[in-house]
Design a protein around this motif. Structure first.
Motif, PDB file in Angstrom:
ATOM      1  N   ALA A 123     -12.809  -5.122   0.029  1.00  0.00           N
ATOM      2  CA  ALA A 123     -13.826  -5.829  -0.754  1.00  0.00           C
ATOM      3  C   ALA A 123     -14.078  -5.153  -2.086  1.00  0.00           C
ATOM      4  O   ALA A 123     -14.413  -5.813  -3.082  1.00  0.00           O
ATOM      5  CB  ALA A 123     -15.126  -5.912   0.043  1.00  0.00           C
ATOM      6  N   ALA A 124     -13.907  -3.835  -2.139  1.00  0.00           N
ATOM      7  CA  ALA A 124     -14.164  -3.076  -3.365  1.00  0.00           C
ATOM      8  C   ALA A 124     -12.892  -2.749  -4.137  1.00  0.00           C
ATOM      9  O   ALA A 124     -12.956  -2.068  -5.158  1.00  0.00           O
ATOM     10  CB  ALA A 124     -14.875  -1.767  -3.008  1.00  0.00           C
ATOM     11  N   GLN A 125     -11.724  -3.217  -3.651  1.00  0.00           N
ATOM     12  CA  GLN A 125     -10.443  -2.818  -4.218  1.00  0.00           C
ATOM     13  C   GLN A 125     -10.370  -1.285  -4.255  1.00  0.00           C
ATOM     14  O   GLN A 125     -10.126  -0.662  -5.282  1.00  0.00           O
ATOM     15  CB  GLN A 125     -10.232  -3.422  -5.614  1.00  0.00           C
ATOM     16  N   GLY A 126     -10.559  -0.709  -3.076  1.00  0.00           N
ATOM     17  CA  GLY A 126     -10.793   0.721  -2.965  1.00  0.00           C
ATOM     18  C   GLY A 126      -9.555   1.567  -2.728  1.00  0.00           C
ATOM     19  O   GLY A 126      -8.418   1.100  -2.776  1.00  0.00           O
ATOM     20  N   THR A 127      -9.822   2.840  -2.454  1.00  0.00           N
ATOM     21  CA  THR A 127      -8.792   3.864  -2.330  1.00  0.00           C
ATOM     22  C   THR A 127      -9.019   4.670  -1.057  1.00  0.00           C
ATOM     23  O   THR A 127     -10.138   5.084  -0.765  1.00  0.00           O
ATOM     24  CB  THR A 127      -8.837   4.829  -3.533  1.00  0.00           C
ATOM     25  N   ALA A 159       2.881   4.345   6.695  1.00  0.00           N
ATOM     26  CA  ALA A 159       2.963   3.010   7.297  1.00  0.00           C
ATOM     27  C   ALA A 159       1.851   2.113   6.779  1.00  0.00           C
ATOM     28  O   ALA A 159       2.069   0.923   6.493  1.00  0.00           O
ATOM     29  CB  ALA A 159       2.895   3.120   8.824  1.00  0.00           C
ATOM     30  N   LEU A 160       0.650   2.683   6.633  1.00  0.00           N
ATOM     31  CA  LEU A 160      -0.477   1.889   6.139  1.00  0.00           C
ATOM     32  C   LEU A 160      -0.219   1.396   4.723  1.00  0.00           C
ATOM     33  O   LEU A 160      -0.543   0.247   4.384  1.00  0.00           O
ATOM     34  CB  LEU A 160      -1.753   2.729   6.185  1.00  0.00           C
ATOM     35  N   ARG A 161       0.380   2.243   3.899  1.00  0.00           N
ATOM     36  CA  ARG A 161       0.696   1.816   2.533  1.00  0.00           C
ATOM     37  C   ARG A 161       1.628   0.602   2.543  1.00  0.00           C
ATOM     38  O   ARG A 161       1.472  -0.338   1.748  1.00  0.00           O
ATOM     39  CB  ARG A 161       1.321   2.975   1.750  1.00  0.00           C
ATOM     40  N   LEU A 162       2.589   0.616   3.443  1.00  0.00           N
ATOM     41  CA  LEU A 162       3.499  -0.524   3.566  1.00  0.00           C
ATOM     42  C   LEU A 162       2.766  -1.757   4.085  1.00  0.00           C
ATOM     43  O   LEU A 162       2.963  -2.871   3.585  1.00  0.00           O
ATOM     44  CB  LEU A 162       4.642  -0.174   4.518  1.00  0.00           C
ATOM     45  N   GLU A 163       1.922  -1.559   5.072  1.00  0.00           N
ATOM     46  CA  GLU A 163       1.214  -2.679   5.686  1.00  0.00           C
ATOM     47  C   GLU A 163       0.223  -3.344   4.735  1.00  0.00           C
ATOM     48  O   GLU A 163      -0.007  -4.549   4.814  1.00  0.00           O
ATOM     49  CB  GLU A 163       0.475  -2.187   6.930  1.00  0.00           C
ATOM     50  N   ARG A 170      -5.449   1.149  -2.439  1.00  0.00           N
ATOM     51  CA  ARG A 170      -4.485   2.229  -2.651  1.00  0.00           C
ATOM     52  C   ARG A 170      -4.523   3.178  -1.466  1.00  0.00           C
ATOM     53  O   ARG A 170      -5.574   3.444  -0.890  1.00  0.00           O
ATOM     54  CB  ARG A 170      -4.797   3.006  -3.923  1.00  0.00           C
ATOM     55  N   VAL A 171      -3.353   3.741  -1.113  1.00  0.00           N
ATOM     56  CA  VAL A 171      -3.259   4.738  -0.051  1.00  0.00           C
ATOM     57  C   VAL A 171      -2.615   5.992  -0.641  1.00  0.00           C
ATOM     58  O   VAL A 171      -1.462   5.973  -1.062  1.00  0.00           O
ATOM     59  CB  VAL A 171      -2.440   4.224   1.147  1.00  0.00           C
TER      60      VAL A 171
END
Length: 247
Positions: A123-127, A159-163, A170-171
């Motif tokens: 929701a916040a386009q967060g990191t 894996a989360l970055r890919l997902e 951002r991850v």
């Protein structure tokens, strides 16, 4: 959170890198939710930085649910710092309860927090910042349990970055090397201060928590299109996990 102030959650905020990161992000203008198990330390820190103290054991579903409620659907930065090493036994002599504890905190705890906060981060386009370790780079004698836990955490981040590809989250990952803090090595060696001190003996300038906090601050405040996939940070004296120059 209903105003325009950016919000950060820092787990493991009661000491070490987490505490230093909470202070630095507050200086950067974030409202920081300081999450850890020790309320007395959190309260003192939150008062110092005008943040929010929230008792949170990352191994507890109920505690993490309360943390998710506290961000109120909008979170700009999550710093997954809660973790730790327990023991430095060889595999054939190891205490599996120590391994279990490391996996519960470093791996499952990190996933529990991240999973709960992804909606607010989106929701916040967060990191999301994962604080792993150079232990994830390659093994060392006595490090099988911790290296395994931190390697798992690294691969969760990857894996989360890919997902999450294509979604506005951002991850990031930071991998600290030798960082001298008040508690990390003392906890690792079960309160044996002599063994803890020996880790840093003869090293003129090990990193300190503020060094890592500074790097985290820089990474999470880059423009939103810039992703710092992985940052390895060591003191100059440490050229590898098992090679340290001592004076």
């Amino acid at each position: 959170m209903t105003d325009n102030v950016k919000t950060a959650v820092v787990t493991g905020a009661s000491s070490g890198i987490g505490q230093a990161t909470a202070r630095q992000l507050a200086k950067d203008g974030f409202r920081v939710i300081c999450a850890a198990r020790r309320l007395d330390r959190l309260t003192e820190l939150a008062e110092e930085i005008n943040g929010i103290a929230l008792v949170c054991d990352v191994t507890s579903d109920d505690d993490v649910a309360r943390l998710a409620d506290a961000v109120d659907g909008h979170l700009d930065v999550l710093v997954n710092d809660a973790g730790g090493a327990f023991g430095q036994d060889h595999v054939e002599d190891t205490d599996l309860d120590k391994w279990r504890a490391m996996y519960e905190i470093n791996v499952l705890g990190t996933v529990r927090v991240t999973k709960a906060l992804i909606p607010a981060l989106e929701a916040a386009q967060g990191t999301i910042m994962f604080v792993t370790s150079t232990a994830a780079e390659y093994p060392y004698v006595g490090g099988a349990g911790y290296c395994g836990a931190k390697s798992a955490e690294r691969n969760i981040a990857g894996a989360l970055r890919l997902e999450l590809g294509g979604r506005p989250i951002r991850v990031l990952e930071i991998c600290p090397g030798m960082v001298k803090t008040d508690e990390f090595s003392t906890v690792r060696f079960g309160g044996d201060q002599q063994a803890a001190d020996a880790v840093y003996e003869g090293v003129a300038e090990p990193l300190v928590a503020e060094d890592i906090a500074d790097c985290i601050s820089w990474a999470v405040t880059r423009p939103t299109h810039v992703n710092i996939d992985r940052m390895i940070v060591r003191p100059r004296a440490q050229v590898s996990n098992d090679k340290v120059y001592r004076g």
